[in-house]
Design a protein around this motif. Structure first.
Motif, PDB file in Angstrom:
ATOM      1  N   TRP A  13       0.750  -1.229   0.007  1.00 27.74           N
ATOM      2  CA  TRP A  13       0.047  -0.126   0.180  1.00 27.74           C
ATOM      3  C   TRP A  13       0.901   1.194  -0.170  1.00 27.74           C
ATOM      4  CZ3 TRP A  13      -0.775  -4.346   2.999  1.00 27.74           C
ATOM      5  CH2 TRP A  13      -0.279  -4.347   4.288  1.00 27.74           C
ATOM      6  N   GLN A  34       9.378 -14.961  10.211  1.00 30.10           N
ATOM      7  CA  GLN A  34       9.128 -13.523  10.255  1.00 30.10           C
ATOM      8  C   GLN A  34       9.270 -12.805  11.438  1.00 30.10           C
ATOM      9  OE1 GLN A  34       4.879 -14.123   9.398  1.00 30.10           O
ATOM     10  NE2 GLN A  34       4.573 -15.489  10.642  1.00 30.10           N
ATOM     11  N   VAL A  53       3.307  -5.702   9.706  1.00 34.94           N
ATOM     12  CA  VAL A  53       1.842  -5.668   9.328  1.00 34.94           C
ATOM     13  C   VAL A  53       0.814  -6.256  10.232  1.00 34.94           C
ATOM     14  CG1 VAL A  53       0.103  -6.527   7.357  1.00 34.94           C
ATOM     15  CG2 VAL A  53       2.454  -5.964   6.775  1.00 34.94           C
ATOM     16  N   ILE A  54      -0.165  -5.461  10.421  1.00 33.05           N
ATOM     17  CA  ILE A  54      -1.037  -5.703  11.475  1.00 33.05           C
ATOM     18  C   ILE A  54      -1.848  -6.862  11.456  1.00 33.05           C
ATOM     19  CG2 ILE A  54      -3.405  -4.728  12.945  1.00 33.05           C
ATOM     20  CD1 ILE A  54      -2.049  -1.962  12.488  1.00 33.05           C
ATOM     21  N   GLN A  55      -1.879  -7.695  12.289  1.00 31.17           N
ATOM     22  CA  GLN A  55      -2.853  -8.998  11.719  1.00 31.17           C
ATOM     23  C   GLN A  55      -4.005  -9.059  12.646  1.00 31.17           C
ATOM     24  OE1 GLN A  55      -1.256 -11.504   9.681  1.00 31.17           O
ATOM     25  NE2 GLN A  55       0.035  -9.848   9.387  1.00 31.17           N
ATOM     26  N   LEU A  56      -3.900  -8.366  14.030  1.00 34.93           N
ATOM     27  CA  LEU A  56      -5.218  -8.419  14.527  1.00 34.93           C
ATOM     28  C   LEU A  56      -5.018  -7.008  15.726  1.00 34.93           C
ATOM     29  CD1 LEU A  56      -5.139  -9.865  17.560  1.00 34.93           C
ATOM     30  CD2 LEU A  56      -5.484 -11.830  16.052  1.00 34.93           C
ATOM     31  N   GLY A  86      -3.296 -21.007   8.486  1.00 36.91           N
ATOM     32  CA  GLY A  86      -2.831 -20.026   9.185  1.00 36.91           C
ATOM     33  C   GLY A  86      -3.776 -19.907  10.470  1.00 36.91           C
ATOM     34  N   GLY A  88      -3.090 -18.543  13.341  1.00 34.97           N
ATOM     35  CA  GLY A  88      -2.201 -19.248  14.245  1.00 34.97           C
ATOM     36  C   GLY A  88      -2.736 -18.596  15.825  1.00 34.97           C
ATOM     37  N   ASP A  89      -3.381 -17.375  15.780  1.00 43.02           N
ATOM     38  CA  ASP A  89      -3.707 -16.616  16.911  1.00 43.02           C
ATOM     39  C   ASP A  89      -4.999 -17.265  17.552  1.00 43.02           C
ATOM     40  OD1 ASP A  89      -6.426 -15.454  15.554  1.00 43.02           O
ATOM     41  OD2 ASP A  89      -4.737 -15.091  13.993  1.00 43.02           O
ATOM     42  N   CYS A 108      -3.767 -25.743  10.213  1.00 46.85           N
ATOM     43  CA  CYS A 108      -2.180 -25.689   9.795  1.00 46.85           C
ATOM     44  C   CYS A 108      -1.512 -24.130   9.940  1.00 46.85           C
ATOM     45  CB  CYS A 108      -1.854 -26.322   8.662  1.00 46.85           C
ATOM     46  SG  CYS A 108      -0.134 -26.580   8.102  1.00 46.85           S
ATOM     47  N   GLU A 109      -0.502 -24.024  10.789  1.00 52.20           N
ATOM     48  CA  GLU A 109      -0.205 -22.545  10.886  1.00 52.20           C
ATOM     49  C   GLU A 109       1.387 -22.825  10.784  1.00 52.20           C
ATOM     50  OE1 GLU A 109      -0.574 -19.224  11.533  1.00 52.20           O
ATOM     51  OE2 GLU A 109       1.613 -19.072  11.698  1.00 52.20           O
ATOM     52  N   VAL A 114       3.505 -17.591  16.563  1.00 53.33           N
ATOM     53  CA  VAL A 114       2.656 -16.751  16.529  1.00 53.33           C
ATOM     54  C   VAL A 114       1.606 -17.425  17.734  1.00 53.33           C
ATOM     55  CG1 VAL A 114       0.417 -16.193  15.151  1.00 53.33           C
ATOM     56  CG2 VAL A 114       2.621 -16.076  14.122  1.00 53.33           C
ATOM     57  N   SER A 161      -1.798 -14.371   5.710  1.00 48.28           N
ATOM     58  CA  SER A 161      -1.263 -13.131   5.836  1.00 48.28           C
ATOM     59  C   SER A 161      -1.132 -12.608   4.063  1.00 48.28           C
ATOM     60  CB  SER A 161       0.070 -12.875   6.384  1.00 48.28           C
ATOM     61  OG  SER A 161       0.681 -14.143   6.650  1.00 48.28           O
ATOM     62  N   GLN A 192      -8.819 -15.103   2.782  1.00 45.77           N
ATOM     63  CA  GLN A 192      -8.388 -13.699   2.927  1.00 45.77           C
ATOM     64  C   GLN A 192      -8.219 -13.130   1.441  1.00 45.77           C
ATOM     65  OE1 GLN A 192      -6.509 -10.727   2.422  1.00 45.77           O
ATOM     66  NE2 GLN A 192      -4.880 -11.548   3.769  1.00 45.77           N
ATOM     67  N   TYR A 228      -7.006  -2.767   9.303  1.00 44.45           N
ATOM     68  CA  TYR A 228      -6.486  -3.299   7.954  1.00 44.45           C
ATOM     69  C   TYR A 228      -6.515  -2.035   6.828  1.00 44.45           C
ATOM     70  CZ  TYR A 228      -6.805  -8.154   9.645  1.00 44.45           C
ATOM     71  OH  TYR A 228      -6.549  -9.402  10.210  1.00 44.45           O
TER      72      TYR A 228
HETATM   73  N1  AAT Z   1      -6.325 -14.001  12.462  1.00 40.79           N
HETATM   74  C1  AAT Z   1      -5.370 -13.119  12.079  1.00 40.79           C
HETATM   75  C2  AAT Z   1      -4.964 -12.595  10.675  1.00 40.79           C
HETATM   76  C3  AAT Z   1      -4.444 -12.911   9.826  1.00 40.79           C
HETATM   77  S1  AAT Z   1      -3.236 -14.141  10.638  1.00 40.79           S
HETATM   78  C4  AAT Z   1      -2.266 -14.883   9.098  1.00 40.79           C
HETATM   79  C5  AAT Z   1      -1.397 -16.156   9.572  1.00 40.79           C
HETATM   80  O1  AAT Z   1      -0.992 -16.871   8.383  1.00 40.79           O
HETATM   81  C6  AAT Z   1      -0.184 -16.019  10.447  1.00 40.79           C
HETATM   82  O2  AAT Z   1      -0.311 -16.433  11.756  1.00 40.79           O
HETATM   83  C7  AAT Z   1       0.887 -16.513   9.599  1.00 40.79           C
HETATM   84  O3  AAT Z   1       2.035 -16.638  10.225  1.00 40.79           O
HETATM   85  C8  AAT Z   1       0.361 -17.566   8.854  1.00 40.79           C
HETATM   86  N2  AAT Z   1       0.767 -17.929   7.535  1.00 40.79           N
HETATM   87  C9  AAT Z   1       1.480 -17.429   6.598  1.00 40.79           C
HETATM   88  N3  AAT Z   1       2.020 -18.241   5.725  1.00 40.79           N
HETATM   89  C10 AAT Z   1       1.343 -19.681   6.004  1.00 40.79           C
HETATM   90  C11 AAT Z   1       1.668 -20.612   5.379  1.00 40.79           C
HETATM   91  N4  AAT Z   1       2.106 -20.640   4.191  1.00 40.79           N
HETATM   92  N5  AAT Z   1       1.048 -21.849   5.880  1.00 40.79           N
HETATM   93  C12 AAT Z   1       0.416 -21.751   7.076  1.00 40.79           C
HETATM   94  N6  AAT Z   1       0.266 -20.266   7.616  1.00 40.79           N
HETATM   95  C13 AAT Z   1       0.748 -19.169   7.176  1.00 40.79           C
HETATM   96  C14 AAT Z   1      -4.218 -12.538   8.486  1.00 40.79           C
HETATM   97  C15 AAT Z   1      -4.183 -10.930   8.429  1.00 40.79           C
HETATM   98  C16 AAT Z   1      -4.447 -10.326   7.142  1.00 40.79           C
HETATM   99  C17 AAT Z   1      -3.490  -8.907   7.071  1.00 40.79           C
HETATM  100  C18 AAT Z   1      -4.044  -8.045   6.058  1.00 40.79           C
HETATM  101  N7  AAT Z   1      -3.234  -6.916   5.629  1.00 40.79           N
END
Ligand code: AAT
Length: 291
Positions: A13, A34, A53-56, A86, A88-89, A108-109, A114, A161, A192, A228
């Motif tokens: 952005w 990361q 980058v903000i995740q949450l 993803g 992982g939170d 699967c994270e 995280v 992400s 996403q 976001y």
């Molecule tokens: N719920 C919070 C929002 C997220 S978290 C995205 C998650 O995806 C992160 O924990 C990251 O470690 C995980 N991730 C990234 N790549 C992979 C992969 N290849 N396999 C498994 N997990 C993965 C998303 C926020 C969106 C931000 C928008 N700007």
């Protein structure tokens, strides 16, 4: 950069950066994948940041986690087996667990840090991991899906992400092909899918790929998330060939009792906002229809 403020700067952005006032940095670490940071903000509660980058944030996570989960799960009757990539939170897990029909939840994270950091700093989000139906796998979501048995899931939720860094392949066609293979006929995926203000080109590519791969419905929805980029984020919803799925008219609403579960009641999602999420501004509607 303003001292005492966090600014979210990224080539994804260019020319803009949303900022939050920082009260205190609570965690800073570097995982194999990361940079991981948690800070206390002045007005949005605690914030989880990956690679800048903000995740949450505690204040608006409901708008994302509830929508990415209930848009797919409320669109099919009796979801039983759900896979989260993803996330992982644990927030998506917390939301999946509201669905009493669900018997098994795989996640699967890629990044164990995280998960650990979320359990430490965001217990009301990581509460999702406490559900006995959950099996946590630490690894790459791409590899996990390649190895998943065919037709094994009712729903796959890709809480990933942005496509710079470890999540890049989660936006590519081969990944969508393995998702389609892992879903049962008439199964659904929600991924996403970025912002119509910033990433129309990325969205157009995703739509084009998904129309080739998923022979059922392919639809785009969005929600507001103040922290976001551009204050919103979208989702790609697709179904595989089989029993037809009408994403715009949820057939499996969450009942009042389930909406009170999972440590806290639903804050954002309801059936009206589910249908409304598929209404798009004209420019986005046109761009998506042209694919
Ligand atoms: N719920 C919070 C929002 C997220 S978290 C995205 C998650 O995806 C992160 O924990 C990251 O470690 C995980 N991730 C990234 N790549 C992979 C992969 N290849 N396999 C498994 N997990 C993965 C998303 C926020 C969106 C931000 C928008 N700007």
């Amino acid at each position: 950069v303003i001292p005492g403020w966090f600014s979210e700067i990224s080539p994804m952005w260019p020319g803009e950066a949303h900022s939050l006032k920082v009260e205190k940095i609570l965690f800073q670490g570097k995982s194999d994948y990361q940079d991981v940071m948690v800070f206390q903000s002045a007005t949005y509660g605690k914030v989880l940041v990956l690679d800048g980058v903000i995740q949450l944030t505690e204040r608006d996570e409901c708008a994302y986690q509830e929508m990415i989960t209930h848009l797919p799960l409320c669109s099919i009757p009796n979801p039983k087996k759900v896979l989260v990539i993803g996330g992982g939170d644990g927030g998506v897990l917390r939301e999946v667990s509201r669905h009493s029909s669900v018997e098994k939840i795989d996640i699967c994270e890629i990044d164990k840090m995280v998960v650990d950091v979320s359990k430490q700093f965001f217990p009301h989000i990581a509460v999702g991991f406490e559900d006995p139906r959950v099996t946590l796998n630490i690894g790459d979501g791409v590899a996990f899906l390649k190895a998943a048995p065919e037709g094994s899931y009712d729903a796959v939720i890709v809480d990933s992400s942005d496509p710079i860094g470890p999540a890049q392949e989660l936006f590519e066609k081969p990944f969508f092909e393995s998702v389609a293979r892992a879903l049962r006929p008439g199964g659904v995926v929600c991924t996403q899918a970025e912002s119509i203000w910033l990433h129309m080109h990325i969205i157009e590519d995703i739509v084009a790929n998904c129309r080739q791969v998923f022979k059922g419905s392919v639809d785009y929805a969005w929600t507001t998330v103040p922290t976001y980029p551009s204050g919103m984020i979208g989702f790609m919803l697709c179904s595989t060939e089989g029993p037809s799925v009408d994403f715009k008219h949820p057939v499996n609403p969450i009942d009042e009792n389930d909406s009170q579960q999972a440590g806290r009641p639903l804050k954002f999602y309801n059936s009206e906002i589910h249908s409304a999420a598929f209404c798009l501004p004209s420019f986005a509607k046109r761009a998506i229809a042209s694919k």
